[in-house]
Design an enzyme around this catalytic site. Structure first.
Site, short mmCIF file in Angstrom:
data_model
loop_
_atom_site.label_atom_id
_atom_site.label_comp_id
_atom_site.label_asym_id
_atom_site.label_seq_id
_atom_site.Cartn_x
_atom_site.Cartn_y
_atom_site.Cartn_z
N LYS A 1 0.80 -1.09 0.09
CA LYS A 1 0.09 -0.09 -0.21
C LYS A 1 0.80 1.08 -0.17
O LYS A 1 1.66 1.40 0.91
CB LYS A 1 -0.95 -0.10 1.47
O1 G3P Z 1 -7.64 1.49 5.24
C1 G3P Z 1 -7.93 2.55 4.68
C2 G3P Z 1 -9.31 3.19 5.07
O2 G3P Z 1 -10.64 2.04 4.85
C3 G3P Z 1 -9.54 3.94 6.30
O3 G3P Z 1 -10.47 4.07 6.93
O4 G3P Z 1 -12.36 4.97 8.63
O5 G3P Z 1 -9.83 5.55 8.79
O6 G3P Z 1 -11.42 6.67 7.00
P1 G3P Z 1 -11.11 5.36 7.89
#
Ligand code: G3P
Length: 216
Positions: free
Chosen positions: A83
């Site tokens: 990533k």
């Molecule tokens: O892993 C990336 C993403 O899914 C993060 O989500 O909830 O931290 O915006 P969030």
């Protein structure tokens, strides 16, 4: 649309994997920090549970360092997907890793041009962040729809992971907008399955069955 789980919690991964619905796992530095464990050890455990792409995110900011970091993860297993951030350095690292046969997931995507650039750098996956756009009164699902339209129109094979998903409604919307994959926090899997009529139906079936048993 395939389903990935967005967590570094091995117990949660094991539970949802046992449902037979998981196609992969995504993690990020915040999710890893939340677990307070050695990330390499966590990755080894995840690899033993899920046979699919497992995203491990680099924390370097320069392409050379990103590639070095990536190689450590990739040596663990070829199921590891690197990533990388959607930055100029991330694009450089992406094109180099793609040339070496390493799969990548370009993350922190907030507009269609970032997704197009990442795809052209050879990204295997792009991750538009639906929830974080919704948080600032922008339509996160519209971003998924726009990327899907562009990729389909131009025959781009990079897969779209709808990320930063917080609700079951966003899962349905992402599927209808053309996401190939949605990566979901463990709680959203449980919320997707829950329906009061399912619970009430089971209760009634069991009660009726019990009365038949008593009669017989
Ligand atoms: O892993 C990336 C993403 O899914 C993060 O989500 O909830 O931290 O915006 P969030």
């Amino acid at each position: 649309m395939k389903l990935f789980i967005d967590t570094a919690n091995v117990d949660h991964i094991r539970e949802i994997a046992s449902w037979g619905v998981l196609s992969g796992v995504t993690t990020n530095p915040s999710l890893v920090a939340r677990e307070g464990r050695d990330f390499m050890a966590v990755l080894r455990e995840i690899l033993a549970i899920v046979d699919g792409p497992i995203s491990a995110e680099v924390v370097s900011t320069q392409a050379d360092d990103m590639v070095t970091e990536a190689r450590q993860y990739y040596e663990l297993s070829h199921n590891i997907v690197i990533k990388l951030p959607a930055t100029a350095e991330g694009l450089k690292a992406c094109s180099r890793l793609t040339g070496q046969g390493v799969k990548t997931n370009l993350t922190l995507i907030f507009n269609p041009n970032q997704a197009l650039l990442c795809a052209r750098a050879g990204a295997t996956f792009v991750s538009p962040f639906v929830g974080r756009l919704d948080d600032i009164s922008t339509d996160g699902i519209q971003l998924v729809r726009d990327i899907a339209e562009i990729f389909t129109y131009h025959g781009i094979t990079t897969e779209i992971i709808a990320a930063s998903i917080r609700t079951p409604g966003q899962v349905v919307a992402a599927a209808k907008a053309g996401a190939h994959i949605a990566t979901l926090p463990p709680a959203v899997f449980h919320q997707m399955l829950k329906h009061p009529l399912t619970d009430a139906g089971i209760e009634r079936f069991l009660k009726d069955w019990e009365s038949v048993r008593k009669q017989g």
